[in-house]
Design an enzyme around this catalytic site. Sequence first.
Site, PDB file in Angstrom:
ATOM      1  N   SER A 128       0.727  -1.262  -0.125  1.00 34.77           N
ATOM      2  CA  SER A 128      -0.088  -0.004  -0.074  1.00 34.77           C
ATOM      3  C   SER A 128       0.909   1.219  -0.024  1.00 34.77           C
ATOM      4  CB  SER A 128      -0.783   0.027   1.095  1.00 34.77           C
ATOM      5  OG  SER A 128      -0.255  -0.291   2.553  1.00 34.77           O
TER       6      SER A 128
ATOM      7  N   HIS B 229      -5.364  -4.417  -2.085  1.00 34.76           N
ATOM      8  CA  HIS B 229      -4.974  -3.253  -3.270  1.00 34.76           C
ATOM      9  C   HIS B 229      -4.746  -3.868  -4.623  1.00 34.76           C
ATOM     10  CE1 HIS B 229      -4.412   0.259  -0.468  1.00 34.76           C
ATOM     11  NE2 HIS B 229      -3.974  -0.808   0.115  1.00 34.76           N
TER      12      HIS B 229
ATOM     13  N   LYS C  27     -11.576  -0.462  -1.253  1.00 34.67           N
ATOM     14  CA  LYS C  27     -11.016   0.043  -2.431  1.00 34.67           C
ATOM     15  C   LYS C  27     -11.708  -0.016  -3.860  1.00 34.67           C
ATOM     16  CE  LYS C  27      -7.708   0.005   0.596  1.00 34.67           C
ATOM     17  NZ  LYS C  27      -8.042   0.207   1.783  1.00 34.67           N
TER      18      LYS C  27
END
Length: 403
Positions: free
Chosen positions: A159, A187, A218
Amino acid sequence: MVFEGMLSSTEGMYRGRKTILLGTNNYLGLTFDEACIEESVAAVRAHGTGTTGSRIANGSYGTHRTLEKSLAKFFNREHCMVFSTGYQANLGMLSTLAGKGDYLLLDSDSHASIYDGARLGHAEVVRFRHNDPDDLHKRLKRLANEPGQKLVVVEGIYSMLGDVAPLREFAEVKREMGAWLMVDEAHSLGVLGDNGRGLAEEAGVEADCDFIVGTFSKSLGSVGGFCVSNVEDFDILRVACRPYMFTASLPPSVMASTIMALRRMQEEPQRRKRLHENAERLYYGLRNLGFAVGPQCSPIVSVAVADAPLAVEFWNRLLEGGLYLNLALPPATPTPAPLLRSSISAVHTPAQIDRAVQLFEAVGRQLGVLPPLVNTTARKRVSTPISAPPLAEVAMLASGGIR
């Protein structure tokens, strides 16, 4: 800072002016998707605003099971557990799966939720060098004669720097040493793989990944977390995992929008294509100017600067210019170098990205991060990277050597 309002997935109002949002992790831009919004509104009207308790105490709604079945089908897995946050998914799984006498082997750059989950349990924690399969192999070899299970935990995309794990090599080590493997695709879900299932799909090692965890906050544009697996008797975890048992469950509106977002992600692979095109536009735009960016191009684009005061000043000037991104300072960063962290969305326009690059250049020259322009005539932009200091070099200089 407090935004006065959100105008879209890529713009907000701050102090009365439109501001480009470049730090939201809204990879597919689904927070303002009309179909997701309508599903959420309909769920509120039908089922109310919340569940007011945990699934163990208050029972499950039909949408809990629908969401879990949808995720299990998407990942080609038998089982799925949904959590109220992605943080909680790591906290719950790691503290429950590995107990006293077991070992958790964590990448040294692991997210805080992974470290916190390890602390909550009773397994012994062993760290290995970031993205280093050889170091993992050495550490597992030392534990070869020790009783107890060994669970390796890595992430798809990290990240802070946006670098990708060498998952195929990690899977080889896992198989050779008889360990278990968990991959956090927070992610990388919706970002990597032909179908958006993440790095495990892209690397072709889904069968080697015993547990996949991730988040809805996300690419899926809502909030919540999950774990999918084919491990037998997985559902026992529902009555053993304390963060799952003792936290209020997701409200119907969130589950409804997430189910729709998962569908939209599968129906519109072009979003993923645009996401990567936008990521390249920002990454190479900054790199070509001479900024110290991460080692790989991904939707997370971080610029390293020399020290915290400079980073704070740089961030404030970008904000004054109408650009919001993330300011990451040690110890939240993987190295002593502060980071100006951006996260790209599929719905950013080329004009918004070019504006961000222009602001970075202007502030970089004002603060001496970039050299001043000698010739002010228009310069031709190039599409291929020029020689620029890699972020790893900057980090090493800042730390005085190898971490």
